[in-house]
Design a protein around this motif. Structure first.
Motif, PDB file in Angstrom:
ATOM      1  N   SER A 181      23.429  -8.773  11.548  1.00  0.00           N
ATOM      2  CA  SER A 181      22.244  -8.242  11.668  1.00  0.00           C
ATOM      3  C   SER A 181      21.023  -8.521  11.364  1.00  0.00           C
ATOM      4  O   SER A 181      19.787  -9.371  12.325  1.00  0.00           O
ATOM      5  N   ALA A 182      20.762 -10.127  10.406  1.00  0.00           N
ATOM      6  CA  ALA A 182      20.016 -10.886  10.051  1.00  0.00           C
ATOM      7  C   ALA A 182      19.844 -11.918  11.234  1.00  0.00           C
ATOM      8  O   ALA A 182      18.862 -12.579  11.901  1.00  0.00           O
TER       9      ALA A 182
ATOM     10  N   HIS B 177       1.194  -1.268   0.129  1.00  0.00           N
ATOM     11  CA  HIS B 177       0.359   0.179  -0.194  1.00  0.00           C
ATOM     12  C   HIS B 177       1.039   1.169   0.199  1.00  0.00           C
ATOM     13  O   HIS B 177       0.447   2.181   0.269  1.00  0.00           O
ATOM     14  N   ARG B 178       2.054   1.163  -0.580  1.00  0.00           N
ATOM     15  CA  ARG B 178       2.923   2.360  -0.283  1.00  0.00           C
ATOM     16  C   ARG B 178       3.682   2.350  -1.348  1.00  0.00           C
ATOM     17  O   ARG B 178       4.107   1.386  -2.183  1.00  0.00           O
ATOM     18  N   ARG B 179       3.643   3.459  -1.768  1.00  0.00           N
ATOM     19  CA  ARG B 179       5.177   3.699  -2.865  1.00  0.00           C
ATOM     20  C   ARG B 179       6.379   3.704  -2.950  1.00  0.00           C
ATOM     21  O   ARG B 179       6.900   5.497  -3.301  1.00  0.00           O
ATOM     22  N   ALA B 180       6.857   3.171  -2.422  1.00  0.00           N
ATOM     23  CA  ALA B 180       8.338   2.897  -1.853  1.00  0.00           C
ATOM     24  C   ALA B 180       8.701   1.226  -2.106  1.00  0.00           C
ATOM     25  O   ALA B 180       8.369   0.251  -2.010  1.00  0.00           O
ATOM     26  N   VAL B 181      10.031   1.373  -2.184  1.00  0.00           N
ATOM     27  CA  VAL B 181      10.765   0.466  -2.585  1.00  0.00           C
ATOM     28  C   VAL B 181      11.960  -0.068  -2.265  1.00  0.00           C
ATOM     29  O   VAL B 181      12.922   0.822  -1.753  1.00  0.00           O
ATOM     30  N   THR B 182      12.202  -0.922  -0.540  1.00  0.00           N
ATOM     31  CA  THR B 182      13.430  -1.328  -0.592  1.00  0.00           C
ATOM     32  C   THR B 182      14.410  -1.883  -1.484  1.00  0.00           C
ATOM     33  O   THR B 182      14.024  -3.005  -1.584  1.00  0.00           O
ATOM     34  N   ASP B 183      15.846  -1.262  -1.385  1.00  0.00           N
ATOM     35  CA  ASP B 183      16.848  -2.034  -2.221  1.00  0.00           C
ATOM     36  C   ASP B 183      17.059  -3.546  -1.716  1.00  0.00           C
ATOM     37  O   ASP B 183      16.792  -4.504  -3.342  1.00  0.00           O
ATOM     38  N   ALA B 184      17.254  -4.136  -0.904  1.00  0.00           N
ATOM     39  CA  ALA B 184      17.648  -5.499   0.011  1.00  0.00           C
ATOM     40  C   ALA B 184      16.711  -5.822   0.625  1.00  0.00           C
ATOM     41  O   ALA B 184      16.707  -4.995   2.107  1.00  0.00           O
ATOM     42  N   VAL B 185      15.944  -6.392   1.442  1.00  0.00           N
ATOM     43  CA  VAL B 185      15.600  -7.170   2.391  1.00  0.00           C
ATOM     44  C   VAL B 185      16.195  -9.055   2.777  1.00  0.00           C
ATOM     45  O   VAL B 185      15.890  -9.720   1.799  1.00  0.00           O
ATOM     46  N   VAL B 186      16.550  -8.993   3.708  1.00  0.00           N
ATOM     47  CA  VAL B 186      17.573  -9.939   3.991  1.00  0.00           C
ATOM     48  C   VAL B 186      15.890 -10.731   5.713  1.00  0.00           C
ATOM     49  O   VAL B 186      16.454  -9.325   5.950  1.00  0.00           O
ATOM     50  N   THR B 187      15.936 -11.645   5.688  1.00  0.00           N
ATOM     51  CA  THR B 187      15.670 -12.728   6.567  1.00  0.00           C
ATOM     52  C   THR B 187      16.134 -13.751   7.334  1.00  0.00           C
ATOM     53  O   THR B 187      16.679 -14.373   6.524  1.00  0.00           O
ATOM     54  N   GLY B 188      16.328 -13.482   8.868  1.00  0.00           N
ATOM     55  CA  GLY B 188      17.225 -14.303   9.797  1.00  0.00           C
ATOM     56  C   GLY B 188      16.860 -15.594   9.613  1.00  0.00           C
ATOM     57  O   GLY B 188      15.465 -15.630   9.738  1.00  0.00           O
ATOM     58  N   PRO B 189      17.063 -16.400  10.457  1.00  0.00           N
ATOM     59  CA  PRO B 189      16.450 -18.268  10.196  1.00  0.00           C
ATOM     60  C   PRO B 189      14.984 -17.469  11.712  1.00  0.00           C
ATOM     61  O   PRO B 189      14.361 -18.621  12.409  1.00  0.00           O
TER      62      PRO B 189
ATOM     63  N   GLY C 187      13.386 -15.084  11.872  1.00  0.00           N
ATOM     64  CA  GLY C 187      11.774 -14.028  11.489  1.00  0.00           C
ATOM     65  C   GLY C 187      12.414 -12.359  11.258  1.00  0.00           C
ATOM     66  O   GLY C 187      11.950 -11.658  10.674  1.00  0.00           O
ATOM     67  N   ILE C 188      14.080 -12.246  12.014  1.00  0.00           N
ATOM     68  CA  ILE C 188      14.153 -10.765  11.470  1.00  0.00           C
ATOM     69  C   ILE C 188      14.788 -10.635  10.440  1.00  0.00           C
ATOM     70  O   ILE C 188      15.167 -11.241   9.808  1.00  0.00           O
ATOM     71  N   ARG C 189      14.171  -9.787   9.668  1.00  0.00           N
ATOM     72  CA  ARG C 189      13.901  -8.557   8.304  1.00  0.00           C
ATOM     73  C   ARG C 189      15.232  -7.379   8.565  1.00  0.00           C
ATOM     74  O   ARG C 189      14.527  -6.639   9.217  1.00  0.00           O
ATOM     75  N   ILE C 190      15.430  -7.191   7.773  1.00  0.00           N
ATOM     76  CA  ILE C 190      16.695  -5.837   7.791  1.00  0.00           C
ATOM     77  C   ILE C 190      17.124  -5.579   6.206  1.00  0.00           C
ATOM     78  O   ILE C 190      16.746  -6.291   5.237  1.00  0.00           O
ATOM     79  N   GLY C 191      15.993  -4.446   5.930  1.00  0.00           N
ATOM     80  CA  GLY C 191      15.746  -3.534   4.937  1.00  0.00           C
ATOM     81  C   GLY C 191      17.289  -2.429   3.754  1.00  0.00           C
ATOM     82  O   GLY C 191      17.514  -1.808   4.922  1.00  0.00           O
ATOM     83  N   TRP C 192      17.772  -3.911   3.553  1.00  0.00           N
ATOM     84  CA  TRP C 192      19.354  -2.747   3.126  1.00  0.00           C
ATOM     85  C   TRP C 192      18.417  -1.433   2.067  1.00  0.00           C
ATOM     86  O   TRP C 192      18.095  -1.593   1.152  1.00  0.00           O
ATOM     87  N   GLU C 193      19.112   0.160   2.435  1.00  0.00           N
ATOM     88  CA  GLU C 193      18.931   0.975   1.826  1.00  0.00           C
ATOM     89  C   GLU C 193      19.868   2.050   0.964  1.00  0.00           C
ATOM     90  O   GLU C 193      21.090   2.801   2.180  1.00  0.00           O
ATOM     91  N   ILE C 194      20.535   1.712   0.171  1.00  0.00           N
ATOM     92  CA  ILE C 194      21.770   1.625  -0.486  1.00  0.00           C
ATOM     93  C   ILE C 194      22.046   2.733  -0.994  1.00  0.00           C
ATOM     94  O   ILE C 194      20.957   3.735  -1.804  1.00  0.00           O
TER      95      ILE C 194
END
Length: 422
Positions: A264-265, A125-137, A139-146
């Protein structure tokens, strides 16, 4: 630069020098006109001269009569300024390749470690895009914004809020120590490397944004400075402060981007916000080892979760000069406008330092109670297990009292009792 624009959807003239923008009855107008062009109608704001049927220098030059608004920086002031599209900073091919190479390296590293990773993840529902999302074992989700191109505080704030609202911890990556994103959200700074070196696997050291907690007893033999005497002496107290890896005692190994992708993940590295000693909402965002974070929380009692991005900051407040609107096209003069240089934000200095309260000196043999915080800090500073911590028999200061090669009195008391040279 222009101080006014025409809003094509509302049909209103906007004066950027006035707090109310020269109009009434349009709540949220300021946020709307400062939204990134990629997230709004690019023809939302129009050159006033073009709207009035007069000559628009930008259009005559084969460019666009459409405009964007940003904060300027002139002599300590932050006025709103408008300029014609394309925006003043358009990523060069080299910058775009850097961005793409870093994003791909994050994703490939995560997959190599067996983590789930996706590139160009859209937010619901947002006009936004995250460069990369890494999910850990777990369930931790890290959104990398380069973010190698300039992005103002409001953009960092808005995109961080979107990520947090979607249970994603933002991790912003910069290559400049002047980037506005520094300390406005969890961040990391890398070197300005050619994209070919990034792709080839050359070492990408985290130069800023990752720290270790140091806890030490302030003695003449300590190589770390005293927090209470401005480094001019030693106070025999226990201090704790956050240091870059290379400034720790002994120095810690450097953290590279692959380390941060993994830890981080998995939760072995976590983001914290360390308030400034002066209080208030000012402070530092940093990534730290989870064990250091646990020790710091025990020492400070700060168990609150990571705070959300600030709504407004002192150095981000807009300055309004209350001038008459200028309806002349200033497209030919925009290249002559010079903002003040952005200040260095990543200073690399130790931060968040505090002194643990001293145990009151006692000259009696009655029992002295040591709190859990004092015991944890002393154990970390003295390099011994918490159960070996105890009070000096003579002055009751916290010391290594038990265990092999432990003493019954602290060094100061032993020296006082026997002042002969060792």
């Amino acid at each position: 630069m222009a101080n006014g624009v025409w809003h094509t959807e509302y049909g209103i003239e906007i004066n950027l020098t006035k707090p109310d923008l020269g109009v009434d009855g349009y709540p949220g107008l300021l946020e709307e006109i400062m939204t990134s062009v990629s997230d709004r109608n690019p023809q939302l704001l129009e050159c006033l001269a073009h709207h009035r049927g007069q000559e628009c220098s930008s259009e005559v030059g084969g460019k666009s009569p459409w405009m964007f608004v940003r904060r300027g920086r002139v002599g300590g002031r932050r006025p709103l300024v408008a300029a014609h599209l394309p925006i003043t900073h358009k990523p060069t091919p080299a910058e775009s390749d850097q961005h793409k190479a870093t994003k791909e390296r994050v994703v490939e590293t995560a997959e190599r470690y067996g983590l789930s990773a996706d590139a160009e993840v859209g937010m619901p529902h947002r006009r936004a895009v995250t460069d990369a999302v890494v999910t850990g074992p777990t369930g931790i989700r890290i959104g990398w914004e380069i973010q190698y191109s300039p992005l103002g505080p409001s953009g960092v704030r808005r995109r961080s809020v979107v990520a947090i609202d979607n249970d994603i911890t933002p991790l912003w990556v910069a290559k400049s120590d002047r980037a506005d994103l520094i300390d406005r959200a969890p961040w990391a700074r890398v070197d300005d490397m050619p994209w070919r070196e990034i792709v080839s696997g050359s070492e990408m050291v985290i130069r800023g944004g990752y720290r270790h907690l140091q806890v030490w007893r302030c003695l003449p033999s300590s190589p770390l400075h005293c927090l209470d005497t401005d480094g001019a002496g030693h106070c025999d107290s226990i201090h704790y402060e956050w240091f870059l890896p290379a400034l720790c005692d002994p120095p810690k190994p450097p953290v590279v981007i692959e380390d941060l992708v993994l830890t981080s993940a998995t939760g072995d590295s976590v983001p914290v916000f360390v308030p400034s000693r002066g209080g208030g909402r000012a402070g530092r965002h940093m990534w730290v080892p989870s064990s250091d974070c646990q020790t710091w929380r025990e020492l400070t009692g700060q168990w609150e979760p990571l705070p959300g991005p600030q709504e407004q900051e002192t150095d981000d407040e807009i300055t309004f000069s209350e001038q008459e609107i200028d309806r002349t096209c200033r497209a030919g003069e925009e290249g002559l406008f010079r903002s003040d240089a952005r200040p260095v934000r990543d200073l690399g200095q130790p931060t968040g330092g505090l002194t643990l309260a001293r145990v009151p000196a006692q000259r009696s043999r009655r029992t002295t109670w040591i709190t859990a915080v004092e015991r944890a800090a002393a154990a970390s500073a003295l390099g011994c297990p918490p159960w070996e911590v105890g009070p000096c028999l003579r002055c009751s200061q916290v010391m290594r009292r038990y265990g092999r090669n432990a003493a019954m009195a602290c060094g100061s008391c032993r020296a006082e009792a026997d002042p002969r040279p060792a």
